[in-house]
Design a protein around this motif. Structure first.
Motif, short mmCIF file in Angstrom:
data_model
loop_
_atom_site.label_atom_id
_atom_site.label_comp_id
_atom_site.label_asym_id
_atom_site.label_seq_id
_atom_site.Cartn_x
_atom_site.Cartn_y
_atom_site.Cartn_z
N LEU A 153 0.76 -1.20 0.09
CA LEU A 153 0.19 0.12 0.02
C LEU A 153 0.83 1.42 0.01
N THR A 154 0.65 2.17 -0.90
CA THR A 154 1.23 3.54 -0.79
C THR A 154 0.12 4.58 -0.71
N HIS A 155 0.42 5.74 -0.48
CA HIS A 155 -0.76 6.82 -0.33
C HIS A 155 -0.66 7.66 -1.50
N THR A 156 -1.90 8.52 -1.85
CA THR A 156 -2.02 9.43 -2.91
C THR A 156 -1.10 10.63 -2.24
N SER A 157 -1.19 11.63 -3.31
CA SER A 157 -0.85 13.16 -2.74
C SER A 157 -1.45 13.63 -1.78
N GLY A 158 -2.73 13.54 -1.58
CA GLY A 158 -3.59 14.16 -0.56
C GLY A 158 -3.57 15.44 -0.73
N THR A 159 -3.85 16.15 -1.93
CA THR A 159 -3.60 17.38 -2.06
C THR A 159 -4.97 18.27 -1.44
N THR A 160 -6.13 17.29 -1.33
CA THR A 160 -7.38 17.62 -1.03
C THR A 160 -7.92 17.25 0.46
N GLY A 161 -6.93 16.52 1.15
CA GLY A 161 -7.37 16.14 2.46
C GLY A 161 -6.72 14.83 3.03
N ILE A 162 -7.12 13.76 3.71
CA ILE A 162 -6.55 12.76 4.05
C ILE A 162 -6.18 11.73 2.74
N PRO A 163 -5.02 11.50 2.46
CA PRO A 163 -4.74 10.64 1.19
C PRO A 163 -5.37 9.44 1.50
N LYS A 164 -5.40 8.79 0.24
CA LYS A 164 -6.08 7.42 0.05
C LYS A 164 -4.64 6.51 -0.17
N LEU A 165 -5.27 5.24 0.10
CA LEU A 165 -4.31 4.36 0.35
C LEU A 165 -4.34 3.33 -1.03
N ILE A 166 -3.31 3.17 -1.95
CA ILE A 166 -3.65 2.42 -2.99
C ILE A 166 -2.99 1.18 -3.12
N MET A 167 -3.89 -0.03 -3.53
CA MET A 167 -3.50 -1.40 -3.48
C MET A 167 -2.93 -1.97 -4.67
N TYR A 168 -1.82 -2.34 -4.33
CA TYR A 168 -0.89 -2.85 -5.37
C TYR A 168 -0.71 -4.22 -5.30
N THR A 169 -0.86 -4.98 -6.47
CA THR A 169 -0.53 -6.45 -6.58
C THR A 169 0.86 -6.75 -7.50
N PRO A 170 1.30 -7.88 -7.35
CA PRO A 170 2.58 -7.91 -8.20
C PRO A 170 2.23 -7.98 -9.54
N ASP A 171 1.08 -8.37 -10.05
CA ASP A 171 0.63 -8.36 -11.43
C ASP A 171 0.55 -7.01 -12.13
N LYS A 172 0.28 -5.95 -11.12
CA LYS A 172 0.28 -4.66 -11.52
C LYS A 172 1.39 -3.93 -11.49
N LEU A 173 2.20 -3.97 -10.15
CA LEU A 173 3.22 -3.32 -9.82
C LEU A 173 4.50 -3.64 -10.82
N GLN A 174 4.75 -4.91 -10.82
CA GLN A 174 5.94 -5.42 -11.44
C GLN A 174 5.44 -6.00 -12.99
N GLY A 175 4.34 -6.68 -13.13
CA GLY A 175 3.75 -7.05 -14.32
C GLY A 175 3.58 -5.94 -15.28
N GLN A 176 3.20 -4.91 -14.77
CA GLN A 176 2.67 -3.81 -15.84
C GLN A 176 3.41 -2.57 -15.81
N MET A 177 3.40 -1.84 -14.51
CA MET A 177 4.31 -0.57 -14.28
C MET A 177 5.64 -0.66 -14.71
N ALA A 178 6.27 -1.58 -14.11
CA ALA A 178 7.45 -1.97 -13.96
C ALA A 178 8.20 -2.41 -15.55
N ARG A 179 7.31 -3.00 -16.09
CA ARG A 179 7.37 -3.45 -17.54
C ARG A 179 7.75 -2.33 -18.33
#
Length: 513
Positions: A153-179
């Motif tokens: 989990l990492t958080h968004t910038s929170g420019t308008t309040g409490i940040p949101k926590l983003i959910m990452y899986t191996p398929d998304k973080l490694q398989g797509q973004m990092a690719r």
């Protein structure tokens, strides 16, 4: 490949400043053992909230190795923002620093009360353990996880309040973004003879995709920077001449005086500057490109969001940057979508029907890298998910050739104008160390907040800077250090509204911020 650190890591008792991949791997194994000795088990949440440095990434890797879920929180987040995030994730272990742990919330609460156990990396804190208490134990076996399981989990910038926590899986973080990051595309990616200097919020997902690309592209030397002050950057860059520098806008701003004075030719060897996370001012881009003595230096600007990864990219030459000084810059072009990875379209904010090229509208993105949700906030996710498309919350224009130009965030957008463009023009005519934020209001000209090095503004320079622009309200002048910012250096415009506009409304709806 060698890694040189601007300072030793907080999790390394040996205080090394030069490490190779094998040394980092050993550090991850040792840290995994320490987390296990602290009681962390598969499925537990481990909150990392510490001073910014590369070891944030290694702490996450150690947690993932034993099956835990790291929750990465910027050390720049204020106490009253961190507490609701910790309450949301209920961490088994909180890893932090003495300075942060000693800060009290507005209600008097202490951070250790929000976790089952707290690990302080640099001192003794009541109700917390130290690194020395848990280092040196047996190394636990790695715990693999499926590609669709929650990994981090990492958080968004929170420019308008409490940040949101983003959910990452191996398929998304490694398989797509990092690719996407790992593709070899000279001259806009790392070369094997490069010396790469990296400034990052090391808790951000961008740090994880970047390390994958670095290990794949294998530049000769990597400088891991935890701060961007001239006192640290100047000597480091004179000793190890960087050829590639990536940093946040706030880091480039802090190094701009060093680049303009060109002390010791700290930036003379740079062939590529990389800007991420937010729009970079043209004046800053120009300063750094002119500081380079490379024949054809380039500025690579990325467009993306934490939820989607990279969505577009553009390259700026020194000739183009210098030419823009003599003309209105126009809406900021962020390039074309990554072929084969991303599609972008512009739609009407009310009907969500695609608008013709040249007409402003909401920017939607279609990408396989889109993450799986916001932790324990599905309703906020569904507000931005439009089927398979992602609502960026940006207002933009698509050109006939398929390039995207950004006008504003939807919450700040006023038809027929662009605050981003006007800010670019104003900053271009002010001295180094000045920053501006335009705050549109429903009735009346935009209010502009000007941050200066000493809290004073030269009125003659100001009149020159705003000449030819639409009417603006009388500027509010503050000290540069008082400009409120997120953990990634973005200006907190909502906080500026609260401080100086008594909560005046926005021109947009703000539904998708």
């Amino acid at each position: 490949m060698l890694f040189r650190l601007s300072r030793p890591m907080d999790i390394d008792p040996a205080s090394q400043k030069i490490l190779d991949i094998a040394a980092f791997a050993e550090c991850v194994r040792n840290t995994a053992g320490a987390l296990y000795a602290a009681g962390v088990r598969p499925g537990d949440r481990v909150a990392v909230y510490k001073e910014n440095h590369f070891d944030c990434l290694l702490l996450a890797a150690a947690g993932i190795r034993i099956g835990a879920i790291p929750v990465m929180l910027s050390g720049l987040l204020p106490p009253d923002t961190v507490r609701p995030l910790l309450k949301r994730v209920e961490p088994k272990l909180l890893v932090s620093n003495l300075r942060l742990l000693e800060e009290k919330g507005s209600d008097g609460s202490s951070l250790p009360s929000f976790a089952a156990q707290t690990l302080c990396l640099d001192g003794d804190v009541p109700n917390a353990i130290t690194l020395g208490d848990v280092l040196g134990g047996p190394e636990p076996s790695p715990v693999p996880r499926r590609g669709d399981e929650l990994m981090m989990l990492t958080h968004t910038s929170g420019t308008t309040g409490i940040p949101k926590l983003i959910m990452y899986t191996p398929d998304k973080l490694q398989g797509q973004m990092a690719r996407l990051e790992c593709r070899h595309l000279p001259p806009i990616t790392d070369r094997r003879n490069d010396t790469v200097a990296m400034f990052l919020p090391w808790v951000h997902a961008r740090a994880f995709t970047w390390i994958y690309s670095t290990l794949t592209l294998s530049p000769a030397k990597v400088l891991l920077m935890s701060e961007s002050s001239a006192e640290v950057v100047g000597p480091m860059f004179q000793q190890h001449r960087p050829t590639v520098i990536e940093a946040l806008p706030i880091d480039f701003l802090q190094m701009e005086k060093l680049a303009s004075e060109n002390k010791g030719d700290a930036f003379s060897s740079v062939r590529m500057f990389v800007g991420n996370f937010d729009a970079m001012r043209w004046s800053t881009i120009r300063t750094f490109l002119n500081a380079s003595k490379h024949r054809f230096p380039v500025w690579r600007e990325g467009y993306g969001q934490s939820e989607t990864g990279g969505m577009g990219m553009t390259a700026i030459t020194r000739y183009r940057a210098n030419k823009r000084r003599d003309q209105m810059p126009g809406p900021r072009k962020v390039g074309r979508p990554m072929p084969g990875f991303v599609q972008l379209k512009v739609v009407d904010p009310e009907t969500f029907k695609e608008v013709p090229n040249g007409r402003p509208g909401l920017v939607l993105a279609l990408t396989k890298a889109r993450c799986v949700g916001y932790y324990q906030e599905p309703e906020r996710w569904q507000e931005k998910a439009v089927g398979d498309w992602w609502n960026t919350g940006d207002i933009g224009v698509k050109t006939r050739t398929g390039a995207l130009k950004l006008l504003d965030r939807e919450v700040n957008y006023v038809s027929g104008a662009s605050c981003l463009e006007q800010e670019d023009v104003i900053v271009d005519y002010l001295p180094i160390g000045h920053e501006v934020a335009l705050l549109p209001v429903p009735d009346g000209p935009p209010v502009v907040v000007v941050a200066t090095p000493d809290g004073q503004l030269d009125r003659k320079l100001w009149k020159k800077a705003v000449r030819g622009l639409p009417e603006l309200a009388e500027p509010i002048v503050i000290d540069f250090k008082d400009m409120p910012r997120t953990g990634t250096g973005k200006i907190l415009r909502e906080e500026l509204r609260r401080r100086y506009l008594s909560g005046a409304g926005h021109p947009g709806t703000g539904r998708w911020t």
